[in-house]
Design a protein around this motif. Structure first.
Motif, mmCIF file in Angstrom:
data_model
loop_
_atom_site.group_PDB
_atom_site.id
_atom_site.type_symbol
_atom_site.label_atom_id
_atom_site.label_comp_id
_atom_site.label_asym_id
_atom_site.label_seq_id
_atom_site.Cartn_x
_atom_site.Cartn_y
_atom_site.Cartn_z
ATOM 1 N N GLU A 132 104.961 24.120 -1.235
ATOM 2 C CA GLU A 132 106.339 24.180 -0.744
ATOM 3 C C GLU A 132 107.315 23.674 -1.810
ATOM 4 O OE1 GLU A 132 106.220 26.027 1.546
ATOM 5 O OE2 GLU A 132 104.960 25.430 3.215
ATOM 6 N N ARG A 133 106.873 22.714 -2.593
ATOM 7 C CA ARG A 133 107.697 22.232 -3.713
ATOM 8 C C ARG A 133 107.930 23.362 -4.723
ATOM 9 N NH1 ARG A 133 111.587 19.366 -6.124
ATOM 10 N NH2 ARG A 133 111.003 18.516 -8.117
ATOM 11 N N THR A 134 106.898 24.147 -4.988
ATOM 12 C CA THR A 134 107.047 25.304 -5.879
ATOM 13 C C THR A 134 108.039 26.302 -5.291
ATOM 14 O OG1 THR A 134 104.785 25.032 -6.672
ATOM 15 C CG2 THR A 134 105.794 27.180 -7.042
ATOM 16 N N HIS A 135 107.930 26.560 -3.983
ATOM 17 C CA HIS A 135 108.888 27.457 -3.319
ATOM 18 C C HIS A 135 110.311 26.925 -3.463
ATOM 19 C CE1 HIS A 135 105.662 29.091 -0.273
ATOM 20 N NE2 HIS A 135 105.407 29.426 -1.526
ATOM 21 N N GLN A 136 110.475 25.624 -3.245
ATOM 22 C CA GLN A 136 111.795 24.997 -3.362
ATOM 23 C C GLN A 136 112.394 25.238 -4.746
ATOM 24 O OE1 GLN A 136 111.662 20.716 -3.360
ATOM 25 N NE2 GLN A 136 113.707 20.609 -4.255
ATOM 26 N N LEU A 137 111.605 24.992 -5.777
ATOM 27 C CA LEU A 137 112.097 25.136 -7.151
ATOM 28 C C LEU A 137 112.422 26.587 -7.478
ATOM 29 C CD1 LEU A 137 109.685 22.650 -8.965
ATOM 30 C CD2 LEU A 137 112.086 22.275 -8.323
ATOM 31 N N ARG A 138 111.608 27.516 -6.984
ATOM 32 C CA ARG A 138 111.874 28.938 -7.241
ATOM 33 C C ARG A 138 113.166 29.363 -6.552
ATOM 34 N NH1 ARG A 138 106.967 31.205 -6.395
ATOM 35 N NH2 ARG A 138 107.237 31.404 -4.158
ATOM 36 N N PHE A 139 113.332 28.981 -5.293
ATOM 37 C CA PHE A 139 114.570 29.331 -4.591
ATOM 38 C C PHE A 139 115.786 28.711 -5.271
ATOM 39 C CE2 PHE A 139 112.044 30.090 -0.487
ATOM 40 C CZ PHE A 139 112.208 31.459 -0.547
ATOM 41 N N ALA A 140 115.644 27.466 -5.733
ATOM 42 C CA ALA A 140 116.759 26.791 -6.413
ATOM 43 C C ALA A 140 117.158 27.556 -7.673
ATOM 44 C CB ALA A 140 116.376 25.357 -6.770
ATOM 45 N N GLU A 141 116.164 28.013 -8.429
ATOM 46 C CA GLU A 141 116.444 28.749 -9.668
ATOM 47 C C GLU A 141 117.153 30.067 -9.382
ATOM 48 O OE1 GLU A 141 114.093 30.088 -13.765
ATOM 49 O OE2 GLU A 141 112.950 29.250 -12.090
ATOM 50 N N VAL A 142 116.678 30.784 -8.372
ATOM 51 C CA VAL A 142 117.300 32.068 -8.018
ATOM 52 C C VAL A 142 118.731 31.853 -7.523
ATOM 53 C CG1 VAL A 142 117.197 34.048 -6.441
ATOM 54 C CG2 VAL A 142 115.101 33.201 -7.516
ATOM 55 N N ALA A 143 118.923 30.859 -6.661
ATOM 56 C CA ALA A 143 120.272 30.586 -6.132
ATOM 57 C C ALA A 143 121.234 30.234 -7.256
ATOM 58 C CB ALA A 143 120.206 29.453 -5.109
ATOM 59 N N GLU A 144 120.774 29.410 -8.199
ATOM 60 C CA GLU A 144 121.640 29.021 -9.316
ATOM 61 C C GLU A 144 122.023 30.228 -10.164
ATOM 62 O OE1 GLU A 144 121.842 25.816 -12.998
ATOM 63 O OE2 GLU A 144 120.169 25.731 -11.589
#
Length: 200
Positions: A132-144
């Motif tokens: 889930e931490r990996t998912h969080q970081l991926r979503f954060a990168e895409v959103a940014e």
């Protein structure tokens, strides 16, 4: 202190986790459809890719409840409603939910499972929290990238991969259509987000 599984908090936490992962999967497939409507096909793929992993998490938690097959487990819990208008906001909401699971919910569930003597469940909660931490970081990168208008453009030379045919484009901006298969720009994915990379 070991407790009877049927009377445990871990049994309820596994069902809460199963419910949460099942809902996350549905939220992400709904997010994928919204991305497709906006012609952001590579982001739809990211949602679907993540949704499939949430299904796998739900299945793992469900497996750990097998000994209670035939029973009904009553739980309470709070689950998010994410109905944002912009794709970036929708992805930020997903990022937030993944962060909650990774840092708070599953850490606590793991702690309780250890305390009650259910080490396999404790391990599952802990390992899935890492995902889930990996998912969080991926979503954060895409959103940014979306917020900075850098998903299809960059100041220096960047790389994008066409998710339809695999063509890799290098330049300052992804082309309006793929030179190889002619699919539109929405199929391009920033290369650093590609799950399978060669030596390009």
């Amino acid at each position: 202190m070991a407790v009877n599984f049927k009377e445990s908090k871990t049994k309820e936490n596994l069902m809460r986790a199963f419910a949460g992962e099942s809902q996350a999967r549905n939220r992400y497939t709904i997010g994928a459809e919204k991305a497709r409507q906006m012609k952001m096909y590579s982001i739809a793929d990211i949602f679907v890719y993540t949704a499939d992993q949430e299904r796998a998490h739900a299945e793992r938690y469900y497996e750990l409840l097998k000994s209670l097959s035939g029973d009904t487990i009553f739980i309470d819990g709070g689950y998010p409603v994410d109905q944002q208008e912009s794709l970036a906001q929708l992805i930020r909401a997903a990022e937030h939910n993944e962060k909650e699971e990774a840092e708070n919910v599953y850490q606590e569930f793991s702690r309780v499972a250890k305390e009650e003597g259910f080490l396999e469940a404790a391990s599952a909660f802990s390992l899935i929290a890492e995902v889930e931490r990996t998912h969080q970081l991926r979503f954060a990168e895409v959103a940014e990238m979306l917020e900075k208008s850098e998903y299809f453009a960059c100041a220096d030379t960047g790389k994008w991969i066409c998710t339809n045919c695999g063509y890799i484009f290098e330049g300052k901006q992804a082309p309006s259509s793929c030179p190889s298969c002619h699919h539109e720009q929405g199929y391009f994915l920033p290369y650093e987000l590609a799950p399978y990379k060669g030596n390009h």
